[in-house]
Design a protein around this motif. Structure first.
Motif, PDB file in Angstrom:
ATOM      1  N   LYS A   1       0.835  -1.200   0.000  1.00  0.00           N
ATOM      2  CA  LYS A   1       0.000   0.000   0.000  1.00  0.00           C
ATOM      3  C   LYS A   1       0.868   1.247   0.000  1.00  0.00           C
ATOM      4  O   LYS A   1       1.840   1.334   0.739  1.00  0.00           O
ATOM      5  CB  LYS A   1      -0.898   0.036   1.235  1.00  0.00           C
ATOM      6  CG  LYS A   1      -2.092  -0.865   1.143  1.00  0.00           C
ATOM      7  CD  LYS A   1      -3.021  -0.619   2.296  1.00  0.00           C
ATOM      8  CE  LYS A   1      -4.221  -1.538   2.195  1.00  0.00           C
ATOM      9  NZ  LYS A   1      -5.157  -1.326   3.277  1.00  0.00           N
TER      10      LYS A   1
ATOM     11  N   GLU B   1      -3.230   0.158  -3.701  1.00  0.00           N
ATOM     12  CA  GLU B   1      -2.573  -1.096  -3.348  1.00  0.00           C
ATOM     13  C   GLU B   1      -2.030  -1.755  -4.610  1.00  0.00           C
ATOM     14  O   GLU B   1      -2.770  -2.021  -5.558  1.00  0.00           O
ATOM     15  CB  GLU B   1      -3.546  -2.037  -2.639  1.00  0.00           C
ATOM     16  CG  GLU B   1      -2.844  -3.232  -2.060  1.00  0.00           C
ATOM     17  CD  GLU B   1      -3.684  -3.953  -1.024  1.00  0.00           C
ATOM     18  OE1 GLU B   1      -3.383  -5.132  -0.776  1.00  0.00           O
ATOM     19  OE2 GLU B   1      -4.622  -3.359  -0.476  1.00  0.00           O
ATOM     20  N   TYR B   2      -0.723  -1.973  -4.623  1.00  0.00           N
ATOM     21  CA  TYR B   2      -0.059  -2.617  -5.747  1.00  0.00           C
ATOM     22  C   TYR B   2       0.237  -4.067  -5.374  1.00  0.00           C
ATOM     23  O   TYR B   2       0.611  -4.341  -4.233  1.00  0.00           O
ATOM     24  CB  TYR B   2       1.246  -1.897  -6.099  1.00  0.00           C
ATOM     25  CG  TYR B   2       1.048  -0.457  -6.522  1.00  0.00           C
ATOM     26  CD1 TYR B   2       0.299  -0.143  -7.643  1.00  0.00           C
ATOM     27  CD2 TYR B   2       1.614   0.582  -5.799  1.00  0.00           C
ATOM     28  CE1 TYR B   2       0.117   1.172  -8.032  1.00  0.00           C
ATOM     29  CE2 TYR B   2       1.435   1.898  -6.188  1.00  0.00           C
ATOM     30  CZ  TYR B   2       0.679   2.185  -7.306  1.00  0.00           C
ATOM     31  OH  TYR B   2       0.503   3.489  -7.692  1.00  0.00           O
TER      32      TYR B   2
ATOM     33  N   PRO C   1       6.593  -1.720  -7.616  1.00  0.00           N
ATOM     34  CA  PRO C   1       7.104  -1.479  -8.960  1.00  0.00           C
ATOM     35  C   PRO C   1       8.603  -1.207  -8.927  1.00  0.00           C
ATOM     36  O   PRO C   1       9.110  -0.560  -8.022  1.00  0.00           O
ATOM     37  CB  PRO C   1       6.324  -0.251  -9.432  1.00  0.00           C
ATOM     38  CG  PRO C   1       5.719   0.341  -8.226  1.00  0.00           C
ATOM     39  CD  PRO C   1       5.674  -0.689  -7.173  1.00  0.00           C
TER      40      PRO C   1
ATOM     41  N   GLU D   1       6.712   0.793 -14.834  1.00  0.00           N
ATOM     42  CA  GLU D   1       5.863  -0.168 -14.130  1.00  0.00           C
ATOM     43  C   GLU D   1       4.933   0.549 -13.150  1.00  0.00           C
ATOM     44  O   GLU D   1       3.760   0.192 -13.029  1.00  0.00           O
ATOM     45  CB  GLU D   1       6.746  -1.173 -13.384  1.00  0.00           C
ATOM     46  CG  GLU D   1       5.999  -2.358 -12.846  1.00  0.00           C
ATOM     47  CD  GLU D   1       6.919  -3.379 -12.189  1.00  0.00           C
ATOM     48  OE1 GLU D   1       6.416  -4.137 -11.339  1.00  0.00           O
ATOM     49  OE2 GLU D   1       8.120  -3.411 -12.516  1.00  0.00           O
ATOM     50  N   LEU D   2       5.428   1.586 -12.478  1.00  0.00           N
ATOM     51  CA  LEU D   2       4.604   2.375 -11.555  1.00  0.00           C
ATOM     52  C   LEU D   2       3.441   3.026 -12.293  1.00  0.00           C
ATOM     53  O   LEU D   2       2.287   2.953 -11.853  1.00  0.00           O
ATOM     54  CB  LEU D   2       5.455   3.453 -10.864  1.00  0.00           C
ATOM     55  CG  LEU D   2       4.686   4.479 -10.039  1.00  0.00           C
ATOM     56  CD1 LEU D   2       4.050   3.824  -8.823  1.00  0.00           C
ATOM     57  CD2 LEU D   2       5.600   5.616  -9.624  1.00  0.00           C
TER      58      LEU D   2
ATOM     59  N   LEU E   1       0.863   0.309 -13.420  1.00  0.00           N
ATOM     60  CA  LEU E   1       0.048  -0.196 -12.308  1.00  0.00           C
ATOM     61  C   LEU E   1      -0.959   0.839 -11.832  1.00  0.00           C
ATOM     62  O   LEU E   1      -2.102   0.515 -11.501  1.00  0.00           O
ATOM     63  CB  LEU E   1       0.950  -0.628 -11.156  1.00  0.00           C
ATOM     64  CG  LEU E   1       1.784  -1.886 -11.383  1.00  0.00           C
ATOM     65  CD1 LEU E   1       2.779  -2.081 -10.244  1.00  0.00           C
ATOM     66  CD2 LEU E   1       0.892  -3.108 -11.528  1.00  0.00           C
ATOM     67  N   THR E   2      -0.545   2.097 -11.807  1.00  0.00           N
ATOM     68  CA  THR E   2      -1.437   3.166 -11.360  1.00  0.00           C
ATOM     69  C   THR E   2      -2.568   3.368 -12.358  1.00  0.00           C
ATOM     70  O   THR E   2      -3.740   3.502 -11.976  1.00  0.00           O
ATOM     71  CB  THR E   2      -0.651   4.469 -11.156  1.00  0.00           C
ATOM     72  OG1 THR E   2       0.417   4.225 -10.231  1.00  0.00           O
ATOM     73  CG2 THR E   2      -1.534   5.567 -10.603  1.00  0.00           C
TER      74      THR E   2
ATOM     75  N   GLU F   1      -3.735   1.177 -14.407  1.00  0.00           N
ATOM     76  CA  GLU F   1      -4.607   0.003 -14.322  1.00  0.00           C
ATOM     77  C   GLU F   1      -5.648   0.172 -13.225  1.00  0.00           C
ATOM     78  O   GLU F   1      -6.835  -0.089 -13.433  1.00  0.00           O
ATOM     79  CB  GLU F   1      -3.754  -1.240 -14.064  1.00  0.00           C
ATOM     80  CG  GLU F   1      -4.523  -2.526 -14.055  1.00  0.00           C
ATOM     81  CD  GLU F   1      -3.613  -3.722 -13.855  1.00  0.00           C
ATOM     82  OE1 GLU F   1      -3.950  -4.584 -13.022  1.00  0.00           O
ATOM     83  OE2 GLU F   1      -2.564  -3.785 -14.539  1.00  0.00           O
ATOM     84  N   GLN F   2      -5.213   0.632 -12.060  1.00  0.00           N
ATOM     85  CA  GLN F   2      -6.160   0.828 -10.955  1.00  0.00           C
ATOM     86  C   GLN F   2      -7.162   1.936 -11.265  1.00  0.00           C
ATOM     87  O   GLN F   2      -8.350   1.804 -10.976  1.00  0.00           O
ATOM     88  CB  GLN F   2      -5.411   1.150  -9.670  1.00  0.00           C
ATOM     89  CG  GLN F   2      -4.717  -0.047  -9.105  1.00  0.00           C
ATOM     90  CD  GLN F   2      -4.289   0.164  -7.677  1.00  0.00           C
ATOM     91  OE1 GLN F   2      -4.765   1.063  -6.996  1.00  0.00           O
ATOM     92  NE2 GLN F   2      -3.388  -0.668  -7.213  1.00  0.00           N
TER      93      GLN F   2
END
Length: 144
Positions: free
Chosen positions: A2, A23-24, A28, A33-34, A37-38, A40-41
């Motif tokens: 988190k 929450e990943y 990353p 990658e960060l 992932l961000t 995507e959320q």
């Protein structure tokens, strides 16, 4: 893992920027990658709001109405276009925008903030770290 992401809260009286928990699945390793992932959320949350709009929303609370009226727009957060966002296009857009310098990313709190540069830059995120995404605004006008 988190982390807290500072998000602008429209209509909040006391705090214009509020940390929101993200929450990943795993920390990353790079800026690329960060961002992926961000995005995507955020896209998943947006698409859920689109789906919720089809089924109806809960009524707004008095506090929500007061906060939104302070800004001058009261909205239910429903996307009436009913169009979900494409994950691949959103990722591509976010990465290109970062490369073009349309926003910056900072890791850390108010005392110690580190700006990340370059998509392939290695980063170290720890549990409870704070991320700040700052959108840069282009100013238009005449020079003479």
């Amino acid at each position: 893992m988190k982390v807290k992401v500072n998000l602008k809260q429209i209509g909040q009286r006391k705090q214009k920027i509020a940390p929101v928990d993200f929450e990943y699945p795993s920390p990353p390793k790079t800026v690329r990658e960060l961002i992926n992932l961000t995005v995507e959320q955020c896209v998943n949350a947006y698409n859920e709001r689109v789906r919720a709009g089809e089924n109806g929303e809960k009524p707004l609370t008095e506090q929500q109405i007061a906060d939104m009226s302070e800004v001058g727009k009261i909205a239910f957060g429903i996307n009436y276009g009913e169009k979900e966002q494409n994950m691949d296009k959103a990722r591509e857009n976010a990465l290109q925008s970062f490369e073009d310098g349309l926003y910056r990313i900072f890791i850390g709190d108010k005392e110690i903030e580190i700006e990340v540069e370059g998509l392939d830059t290695a980063i170290t995120l720890n549990e409870g770290d704070t991320l700040t995404f700052i959108k840069l605004t282009m100013l238009a006008g005449r020079m003479w």
